[in-house]
Structure formats: structure tokens, C-alpha cells
Design an enzyme around this catalytic site. Structure first.
Site, PDB file in Angstrom:
ATOM      1  N   HIS A   1     -44.114 -16.337   2.827  1.00 28.88           N
ATOM      2  CA  HIS A   1     -44.745 -16.180   1.510  1.00 28.88           C
ATOM      3  C   HIS A   1     -42.814 -16.010   0.782  1.00 28.88           C
ATOM      4  CE1 HIS A   1     -49.367 -16.385   2.609  1.00 28.88           C
ATOM      5  NE2 HIS A   1     -48.849 -16.859   1.547  1.00 28.88           N
TER       6      HIS A   1
ATOM      7  N   GLY B   1     -44.886 -24.582   1.569  1.00 29.22           N
ATOM      8  CA  GLY B   1     -43.688 -24.151   2.313  1.00 29.22           C
ATOM      9  C   GLY B   1     -44.076 -25.624   3.645  1.00 29.22           C
ATOM     10  N   GLU B   2     -43.162 -25.497   4.465  1.00 26.59           N
ATOM     11  CA  GLU B   2     -42.922 -26.648   5.308  1.00 26.59           C
ATOM     12  C   GLU B   2     -44.316 -26.717   6.350  1.00 26.59           C
ATOM     13  OE1 GLU B   2     -39.953 -26.493   8.156  1.00 26.59           O
ATOM     14  OE2 GLU B   2     -40.594 -28.471   9.057  1.00 26.59           O
ATOM     15  N   LYS B   3     -44.529 -25.219   6.374  1.00 29.35           N
ATOM     16  CA  LYS B   3     -45.564 -25.471   7.524  1.00 29.35           C
ATOM     17  C   LYS B   3     -46.563 -26.225   7.383  1.00 29.35           C
ATOM     18  CE  LYS B   3     -49.029 -21.842   9.129  1.00 29.35           C
ATOM     19  NZ  LYS B   3     -50.226 -22.195   8.674  1.00 29.35           N
TER      20      LYS B   3
ATOM     21  N   GLN C   1     -49.896 -30.876   2.776  1.00 28.47           N
ATOM     22  CA  GLN C   1     -50.323 -30.400   1.441  1.00 28.47           C
ATOM     23  C   GLN C   1     -48.823 -30.475   0.449  1.00 28.47           C
ATOM     24  OE1 GLN C   1     -51.690 -26.501   0.489  1.00 28.47           O
ATOM     25  NE2 GLN C   1     -49.853 -25.408   0.460  1.00 28.47           N
TER      26      GLN C   1
ATOM     27  N   SER D   1     -51.224 -16.674   7.550  1.00 29.55           N
ATOM     28  CA  SER D   1     -52.611 -15.113   6.737  1.00 29.55           C
ATOM     29  C   SER D   1     -53.631 -15.012   7.734  1.00 29.55           C
ATOM     30  CB  SER D   1     -52.903 -14.945   5.337  1.00 29.55           C
ATOM     31  OG  SER D   1     -51.916 -15.343   4.227  1.00 29.55           O
TER      32      SER D   1
HETATM   33  P1  AMP Z   1     -51.332 -19.860   1.100  1.00 35.78           P
HETATM   34  O1  AMP Z   1     -50.864 -18.399   1.050  1.00 35.78           O
HETATM   35  O2  AMP Z   1     -51.136 -19.933   3.397  1.00 35.78           O
HETATM   36  O3  AMP Z   1     -52.442 -20.693   0.683  1.00 35.78           O
HETATM   37  O4  AMP Z   1     -49.970 -20.675   1.105  1.00 35.78           O
HETATM   38  C1  AMP Z   1     -49.093 -20.629   0.244  1.00 35.78           C
HETATM   39  C2  AMP Z   1     -47.762 -21.458   0.330  1.00 35.78           C
HETATM   40  O5  AMP Z   1     -46.846 -20.280   1.437  1.00 35.78           O
HETATM   41  C3  AMP Z   1     -47.575 -22.308   0.540  1.00 35.78           C
HETATM   42  O6  AMP Z   1     -46.586 -22.488   0.191  1.00 35.78           O
HETATM   43  C4  AMP Z   1     -47.627 -22.240   2.144  1.00 35.78           C
HETATM   44  O7  AMP Z   1     -47.278 -23.859   2.934  1.00 35.78           O
HETATM   45  C5  AMP Z   1     -46.530 -21.517   2.361  1.00 35.78           C
HETATM   46  N1  AMP Z   1     -46.646 -20.545   3.837  1.00 35.78           N
HETATM   47  C6  AMP Z   1     -47.306 -20.086   4.523  1.00 35.78           C
HETATM   48  N2  AMP Z   1     -47.068 -19.739   6.274  1.00 35.78           N
HETATM   49  C7  AMP Z   1     -45.942 -19.742   6.003  1.00 35.78           C
HETATM   50  C8  AMP Z   1     -44.434 -20.152   6.624  1.00 35.78           C
HETATM   51  N3  AMP Z   1     -44.988 -19.701   7.596  1.00 35.78           N
HETATM   52  N4  AMP Z   1     -43.484 -20.433   6.535  1.00 35.78           N
HETATM   53  C9  AMP Z   1     -43.484 -21.306   5.180  1.00 35.78           C
HETATM   54  N5  AMP Z   1     -44.059 -20.754   4.320  1.00 35.78           N
HETATM   55  C10 AMP Z   1     -45.344 -20.825   4.230  1.00 35.78           C
END
Ligand code: AMP
Length: 253
Positions: free
Chosen positions: A34, A144-146, A150, A183
Site C-alpha cells: 500500500h 496494484g499489479e498484485k 482487479q 494483508s
Molecule cells: P487491498 O487492501 O488488499 O484491497 O489492496 C489495496 C490496493 O493495494 C490494491 O490496488 C492492491 O492491488 C494493492 N496492493 C496490495 N498488495 C500489494 C503489493 N504487494 N504490491 C503492490 N500493490 C499491492
């Protein structure tokens, strides 16, 4: 740093802005992944708004929603140190007002990988992102590319609904072991965390989809899918009760 709880707080904050604003939507329990989104947003905009909202409509399993890690005090301490202008932490009612009966359907991503294995997940994601964008009216949104499917879903959403928003992709942030930060990693035991790093190793080292799946099966993962699609290899696999996803571009392995 401003803490915005309801839509009126948000409106007051928005009226105080002059230049471009970058929106960083998250579900909290923040980590350096994040942080990378925030850093990118910071560099390109006058203002950065982070949302922390565990969106109920994108969880296809009640258990996953209940057990999703949440820690407001920890998150606020972290964002304070990252140079965020404002954090928007809406209640569910602020995003889904009582009597709200709408949900956005999507016909492509919903039929592949996460869309198949998490029925309704992308409807929830599309619905919440549209609502967040309509409320916050950012010039840019950081994804995120992760979570590559999405990210593509959001690109398509922005195009389909003519949203005047630029979607910015941020590379996956990894532990030294290669494990993609998430997370959900907090729910892994120390031993599982070590094992989880093998997902990235398999994605990068195995010659094809079948070999990747075989290696992960042999290591004790319960694999939902390993697929290649448009030049990228994707995996979703369970370690105990924790579901992990990752992906790599095939030409970057
Ligand atoms: P989340 O809180 O998991 O819903 O993620 C929120 C945003 O953070 C989304 O756009 C995810 O793709 C991005 N994100 C989560 N983990 C990573 C990571 N390890 N690297 C880059 N972006 C991330």
C-alpha cells in the site's frame, strides 16, 4: 492529516482542494505494498486521499469477511508517517445507503480465474470502485499489479463509464523471500509464510502451467487455478485457511 468518516467530511475536504487528487483505495491492515501506491500518488498529485474500507460486497465468503484483519490505530499511525493528506474511512451505510439495491455486473473478468473461484467478487469490486470514484472524483486512481485482474477490471470500468480518471498501475511489492505482500499474510504461521514464498518461485521458475500446478500441489498447497492469460501467469492457492494470489508477466520472469 485529515480523517474523514462520513460523506459530509469528504465533501468539505474535496472543496478545499485545488490541484489534482490521487485516490488510493485499500481495505486497510496496511503494508509496504500500500505504501508503494501512496508513494506513486504522492509523486503525481497535489493531494492524496487513501480510503480504508473493508467492502462487504466483494467477499464471497462470510468467514473471510469476518476474519479479514482490521486495526484502525495501526493503520492511522502508518499513514501518518507516509505523507497522506487525508484518510477516508466510511461506515458501510455511507457507501451502501439503506435501500440501495444496485450492483454492477461485468461480463469478462467475471468469467475467468478470480471471477470463477470467487463468485460475485468482481461485481462487489466494480460497484465499490464506481461509488468511491463518483464520491471522491479523483484525477487518478492507484491500483496494484498484485491484483492484476482487479486492475484490468478497474481499467475497463473507467472506460465503460467514461470516468475522467487515469488508472495508474503500481508494481507488486515483495518480501525478500519473494512473497507478495498482502494483508492476509498476517494470518499465516511462520512456517506457512516460508512456504508461501514458493508460489512466486514456482511462478518464475516452472516452464508451464501444469508444472507450476504440480509443484504447488506437491508442496501441500490446495491450488484453485494456475493459468496463463494475455502474457501473464496467475495463481491462486490455499495454505490452510489462507488464500493467496499472485501473478507475473511471462516476459519478466
Ligand atoms: P487491498 O487492501 O488488499 O484491497 O489492496 C489495496 C490496493 O493495494 C490494491 O490496488 C492492491 O492491488 C494493492 N496492493 C496490495 N498488495 C500489494 C503489493 N504487494 N504490491 C503492490 N500493490 C499491492
Amino acid at each position: 492529516m485529515k480523517l474523514l468518516r462520513n460523506n459530509d467530511d469528504l465533501a468539505v475536504y474535496l472543496s478545499s482542494l485545488s490541484g489534482a487528487m490521487g485516490l488510493v483505495p485499500t481495505m486497510g491492515y496496511l503494508h509496504p505494498g500500500h505504501g508503494a501506491l501512496l508513494k506513486a500518488a504522492r509523486a503525481q498529485n497535489q493531494a492524496v486521499l487513501m480510503t480504508i474500507f473493508v467492502n462487504p460486497t466483494q467477499f464471497n465468503e462470510a468467514d473471510d469477511f469476518q476474519s479479514y484483519p482490521r486495526d484502525e490505530a495501526r493503520d492511522l499511525a502508518m499513514v501518518e508517517s507516509l505523507g497522506v493528506d487525508a484518510v477516508w474511512m466510511p461506515e458501510v451505510d455511507a457507501i451502501y445507503p439503506p435501500g440501495d439495491t444496485f450492483c454492477l455486473h461485468e461480463k469478462n473478468h467475471n468469467t475467468r480465474m478470480e471471477g470463477i473461484h470467487r463468485p460475485g467478487h468482481f461485481y462487489g469490486v466494480a460497484t465499490v470502485v464506481l461509488k468511491l470514484c463518483l464520491l471522491a472524483k479523483p484525477q487518478r486512481i492507484y491500483m496494484g499489479e498484485k491484483d492484476y485482474q482487479q486492475l484490468q477490471l478497474v481499467r475497463d470500468l473507467v472506460a465503460s463509464f467514461f470516468l475522467p480518471i487515469e488508472v495508474i498501475e503500481v508494481p507488486t511489492q515483495r518480501e525478500v523471500s519473494g512473497l507478495a505482500m498482502s494483508s492476509r499474510n498476517v494470518r499465516l504461521t511462520k512456517k506457512q509464510r516460508k512456504q508461501a514464498a514458493k508460489i512466486y518461485q514456482a511462478l518464475c521458475e516452472q516452464p508451464n502451467v501444469n508444472a507450476t500446478r504440480q509443484v504447488l500441489n506437491d508442496l501441500g498447497f490446495r491450488v484453485d487455478y494456475v493459468e496463463e492469460y494475455q502474457g501473464r501467469r496467475y495463481v491462486a492457492a490455499w495454505l490452510g485457511r489462507v488464500r493467496l494470489i499472485d501473478n507475473v508477466a511471462l516476459d519478466r520472469r
